[in-house]
Each structure stands twice: as structure tokens, then as C-alpha cells.
Design a protein around this motif. Structure first.
Motif, PDB file in Angstrom:
ATOM      1  N   PHE A  14       0.971  -1.163   0.083  1.00  0.00           N
ATOM      2  CA  PHE A  14      -0.055   0.076   0.024  1.00  0.00           C
ATOM      3  C   PHE A  14       0.708   1.205   0.049  1.00  0.00           C
ATOM      4  O   PHE A  14       0.620   2.223  -0.873  1.00  0.00           O
ATOM      5  CB  PHE A  14      -1.028  -0.131   1.329  1.00  0.00           C
ATOM      6  N   LEU A  15       1.789   1.362   0.942  1.00  0.00           N
ATOM      7  CA  LEU A  15       2.853   2.384   0.858  1.00  0.00           C
ATOM      8  C   LEU A  15       3.405   2.598  -0.459  1.00  0.00           C
ATOM      9  O   LEU A  15       3.906   3.827  -0.854  1.00  0.00           O
ATOM     10  CB  LEU A  15       3.707   2.303   2.085  1.00  0.00           C
ATOM     11  N   ASP A  16       4.031   1.336  -1.151  1.00  0.00           N
ATOM     12  CA  ASP A  16       4.399   1.528  -2.220  1.00  0.00           C
ATOM     13  C   ASP A  16       3.564   2.003  -3.446  1.00  0.00           C
ATOM     14  O   ASP A  16       4.182   2.964  -4.231  1.00  0.00           O
ATOM     15  CB  ASP A  16       5.091   0.217  -2.859  1.00  0.00           C
ATOM     16  N   LEU A  17       2.304   1.854  -3.394  1.00  0.00           N
ATOM     17  CA  LEU A  17       1.423   2.614  -4.351  1.00  0.00           C
ATOM     18  C   LEU A  17       1.289   4.106  -4.095  1.00  0.00           C
ATOM     19  O   LEU A  17       1.118   4.594  -5.032  1.00  0.00           O
ATOM     20  CB  LEU A  17      -0.016   1.934  -4.314  1.00  0.00           C
ATOM     21  N   ALA A  18       1.148   4.310  -2.884  1.00  0.00           N
ATOM     22  CA  ALA A  18       1.067   5.771  -2.471  1.00  0.00           C
ATOM     23  C   ALA A  18       2.166   6.512  -2.982  1.00  0.00           C
ATOM     24  O   ALA A  18       2.175   7.489  -3.582  1.00  0.00           O
ATOM     25  CB  ALA A  18       0.901   5.872  -1.015  1.00  0.00           C
ATOM     26  N   ALA A  19       3.475   5.853  -2.710  1.00  0.00           N
ATOM     27  CA  ALA A  19       4.806   6.617  -2.940  1.00  0.00           C
ATOM     28  C   ALA A  19       4.602   6.810  -4.740  1.00  0.00           C
ATOM     29  O   ALA A  19       5.342   7.680  -5.202  1.00  0.00           O
ATOM     30  CB  ALA A  19       5.805   5.901  -2.918  1.00  0.00           C
ATOM     31  N   ALA A  20       4.207   5.828  -5.357  1.00  0.00           N
ATOM     32  CA  ALA A  20       4.149   5.755  -6.796  1.00  0.00           C
ATOM     33  C   ALA A  20       3.049   7.066  -7.485  1.00  0.00           C
ATOM     34  O   ALA A  20       3.260   7.374  -8.550  1.00  0.00           O
ATOM     35  CB  ALA A  20       3.810   4.373  -7.469  1.00  0.00           C
ATOM     36  N   GLU A  21       2.134   7.085  -6.794  1.00  0.00           N
ATOM     37  CA  GLU A  21       0.914   8.085  -7.317  1.00  0.00           C
ATOM     38  C   GLU A  21       0.642   9.220  -6.159  1.00  0.00           C
ATOM     39  O   GLU A  21      -0.317   9.174  -5.437  1.00  0.00           O
ATOM     40  CB  GLU A  21      -0.293   7.192  -7.666  1.00  0.00           C
ATOM     41  N   PRO A  22       1.688  10.126  -5.966  1.00  0.00           N
ATOM     42  CA  PRO A  22       1.638  11.024  -4.835  1.00  0.00           C
ATOM     43  C   PRO A  22       0.419  11.907  -5.334  1.00  0.00           C
ATOM     44  O   PRO A  22      -0.315  12.556  -4.277  1.00  0.00           O
ATOM     45  CB  PRO A  22       2.750  11.643  -4.690  1.00  0.00           C
ATOM     46  N   ALA A  23       0.165  12.278  -6.375  1.00  0.00           N
ATOM     47  CA  ALA A  23      -0.895  13.135  -6.800  1.00  0.00           C
ATOM     48  C   ALA A  23      -2.248  12.453  -6.459  1.00  0.00           C
ATOM     49  O   ALA A  23      -3.185  13.444  -6.175  1.00  0.00           O
ATOM     50  CB  ALA A  23      -0.867  13.437  -8.302  1.00  0.00           C
ATOM     51  N   ARG A  24      -2.492  11.309  -6.553  1.00  0.00           N
ATOM     52  CA  ARG A  24      -3.879  10.638  -6.013  1.00  0.00           C
ATOM     53  C   ARG A  24      -3.869  10.212  -4.535  1.00  0.00           C
ATOM     54  O   ARG A  24      -4.806  10.463  -3.915  1.00  0.00           O
ATOM     55  CB  ARG A  24      -3.891   9.540  -6.892  1.00  0.00           C
ATOM     56  N   PHE A  25      -2.893   9.612  -4.026  1.00  0.00           N
ATOM     57  CA  PHE A  25      -3.150   9.431  -2.567  1.00  0.00           C
ATOM     58  C   PHE A  25      -2.476  10.518  -1.463  1.00  0.00           C
ATOM     59  O   PHE A  25      -1.758  11.349  -1.854  1.00  0.00           O
ATOM     60  CB  PHE A  25      -1.809   8.213  -2.399  1.00  0.00           C
ATOM     61  N   VAL A  26      -3.217  10.260  -0.337  1.00  0.00           N
ATOM     62  CA  VAL A  26      -2.833  11.102   0.943  1.00  0.00           C
ATOM     63  C   VAL A  26      -2.675   9.847   1.879  1.00  0.00           C
ATOM     64  O   VAL A  26      -3.703   9.074   2.195  1.00  0.00           O
ATOM     65  CB  VAL A  26      -4.030  12.005   1.340  1.00  0.00           C
ATOM     66  N   VAL A  27      -1.711   9.726   2.742  1.00  0.00           N
ATOM     67  CA  VAL A  27      -1.336   8.836   3.522  1.00  0.00           C
ATOM     68  C   VAL A  27      -1.440   9.562   5.051  1.00  0.00           C
ATOM     69  O   VAL A  27      -1.109  10.596   5.215  1.00  0.00           O
ATOM     70  CB  VAL A  27      -0.031   8.334   3.528  1.00  0.00           C
ATOM     71  N   VAL A  28      -2.250   8.834   5.571  1.00  0.00           N
ATOM     72  CA  VAL A  28      -2.768   9.399   7.027  1.00  0.00           C
ATOM     73  C   VAL A  28      -2.193   8.308   8.187  1.00  0.00           C
ATOM     74  O   VAL A  28      -2.725   7.010   7.932  1.00  0.00           O
ATOM     75  CB  VAL A  28      -4.256   9.729   7.076  1.00  0.00           C
ATOM     76  N   ASP A  29      -1.898   8.881   9.112  1.00  0.00           N
ATOM     77  CA  ASP A  29      -1.480   7.915  10.425  1.00  0.00           C
ATOM     78  C   ASP A  29      -2.795   7.235  11.200  1.00  0.00           C
ATOM     79  O   ASP A  29      -3.223   7.994  11.893  1.00  0.00           O
ATOM     80  CB  ASP A  29      -0.403   8.504  11.300  1.00  0.00           C
ATOM     81  N   GLY A  30      -3.025   6.271  11.068  1.00  0.00           N
ATOM     82  CA  GLY A  30      -4.294   5.702  11.492  1.00  0.00           C
ATOM     83  C   GLY A  30      -4.425   5.386  12.841  1.00  0.00           C
ATOM     84  O   GLY A  30      -5.331   4.859  13.667  1.00  0.00           O
ATOM     85  N   SER A  31      -3.069   5.252  13.571  1.00  0.00           N
ATOM     86  CA  SER A  31      -2.960   4.895  14.912  1.00  0.00           C
ATOM     87  C   SER A  31      -3.194   6.193  15.682  1.00  0.00           C
ATOM     88  O   SER A  31      -3.422   6.019  17.165  1.00  0.00           O
ATOM     89  CB  SER A  31      -1.316   4.390  15.136  1.00  0.00           C
TER      90      SER A  31
END
Length: 250
Positions: free
Chosen positions: A194-211
Motif C-alpha cells: 500500500f505504501l509503495d502504491l502511495a509513493a508511486a502516485e502521490p498526486a492521488r494518494f494521501v497517507v494518514v497515520d491511522g494509529s
């Protein structure tokens, strides 16, 4: 007819009619808190005068919900990871045709708990060829790609502890599903994919700390959505807390 509909990308829609809706997907491992945060975002969009449809995968349409039962029960697992991928794609195609496309065409926002990225991660981790998954995805989504994907990232230890707490809660009838019962090592590999996908498409993904605390996660998501769609949203206040809605996990 359905194949023809899936072949029409939103970018080719006529200029007349309702304003196209927005398509936001939520991704993450087991127990990330997706369902809680989708509910929170729906409330905030409603406060801003925007109608949002909440849906999920696998599922989201009558036929896709039937396929969901087969997939999550583990009945398809003996057929192998490729057949699971085909079943997910079949459910997704019906979901797009029957739920997502009509809602977006009517100008509604769609908030979807999992979409094609989950197939890339879950079936990809299981060894299914990426080119095969890409072909399935192209047929299933028919050009309806998310405008934004929110990846709620939690460690497997946190996520699986939430799943266990949810299943063991008083009055709960929910047993862990076919994917929740996989090993910690499998969950770790999925998290990295999942993190790899987000890094590959930063224009689409936003990563949030769910903890983080539920309110903190909800605020970060809201600010990210507002930044992505400023013309649609302007300024809107927070949704009031709701104990039932804000259950951690999912």
C-alpha cells in the motif's frame, strides 16, 4: 450494454447536466478504521451541502454483495489467488455499473471503502501477475478511477488488535474474515505494498497515520479533502462526535 458503459471514462462525459461528482476511495490494512473515517467525512460533506454515497468493496451492489459473501467466507480461496482476483473484478464491474457510475453522473460524491488498489495489494501479495491484475482492473473500472485515495496506515499489530477487540466485543456476531486471519507477515507485506502504491502516485494518494486518535485522523482527512477540492468545499465546520459512528476499526 454494460461493457459499453464501462468503456466511457468520466473525462468524456458531456458538459451539460449535473456537475460531475467526486470519487474518493479509502484503503488500508485490516482494522485501519476506514469505516469510521468514511462516516466522519460523509457527515462533514453533508454539513458543507454535499451529498455523498457511502459504498464498499467487495460489494456495493446486489450482485457484488453476493460475490462478497463468497470471497470473505473463504469459499473461493481453494481456487487460487488468480480466481479470487477474477471474482473481485467481476464484483467491481457490477459495482461500477450499478452504483458508482450512476451516482457520479448525478453529481453525487462517492466514498468507497476499498477499490482496485486493494486488489493490487491483496492479490498481488499472493503472487498474481501484475500485468494480469492490470488487465482485470481496466475491464472492471471502465475509466472510473478515484479522484483521491486516502490510505489510512496502521501497523498490523495495531490493526489486528482492533479486529480482535471488535470480534470479541459483547454482542458481536462478526468473526474474522478470510483475509483478517492471514499471518502477521502477510499483513506486513500488504502494508508495504500500500505504501509503495502511495509513493508511486502521490498526486492521488494521501497517507494518514491511522494509529492517532479518531478526531485527529478525521481532521487530517478533512483538511486533505478540502485542499484537493477547494472549489467544491470552501469553508465548513466539523461534524459533531458520535460514539456509535466513531468506532475504531474496519
Amino acid at each position: 450494454m454494460k461493457d459499453e458503459k464501462r468503456g466511457r471514462a468520466r473525462g468524456n462525459a458531456p458538459a451539460t447536466g449535473p456537475r460531475p461528482g467526486r470519487f474518493i476511495t479509502f484503503e488500508g490494512g485490516e482494522g485501519a478504521g476506514k469505516s469510521t473515517q468514511i462516516a466522519r467525512l460523509k457527515d462533514r460533506l453533508s454539513a458543507a451541502g454535499i451529498e455523498a454515497l457511502v459504498t464498499r468493496e467487495p460489494g456495493g451492489s446486489p450482485t457484488a454483495e453476493t460475490i462478497r459473501d463468497l470471497l470473505l467466507s473463504g469459499k473461493v480461496k481453494p481456487l487460487g489467488a488468480e480466481m479470487e482476483a477474477v471474482m473481485f473484478a467481476a464484483a467491481r464491474a457490477d459495482h461500477v455499473d450499478e452504483t458508482i457510475r450512476p451516482a457520479l453522473g448525478a453529481g453525487r460524491w462517492v466514498l468507497c471503502d476499498r477499490f482496485a488498489d486493494s486488489t493490487r495489494v491483496y492479490q498481488g501479495e499472493a503472487g498474481v501477475d501484475t500485468a494480469f491484475l492490470a488487465r482485470l482492473e481496466a475491464v472492471a473500472i471502465g475509466g472510473y478511477r478515484p479522484d483521491m485515495t486516502i490510505l489510512i496506515d496502521v501497523s498490523p499489530d495495531v490493526g489486528l488488535s482492533r479486529v480482535a477487540a471488535r470480534s470479541g466485543a459483547a454482542g458481536s456476531t462478526a468473526d474474522p474474515d478470510r483475509f483478517e486471519t492471514d499471518t502477521r507477515e502477510v499483513h506486513m507485506r500488504r502494508r508495504q505494498l500500500f505504501l509503495d502504491l502511495a509513493a508511486a502516485e502521490p498526486a492521488r494518494f494521501v497517507v494518514v497515520d491511522g494509529s492517532a486518535q479518531t478526531d485527529t485522523v478525521a481532521e487530517e482527512i478533512w483538511q486533505a479533502v478540502r485542499a484537493r477540492f477547494p472549489v467544491d468545499l470552501g469553508h465548513a465546520g466539523p461534524a459533531a462526535p458520535d460514539a456509535d459512528r466513531d468506532r475504531i476499526g474496519g
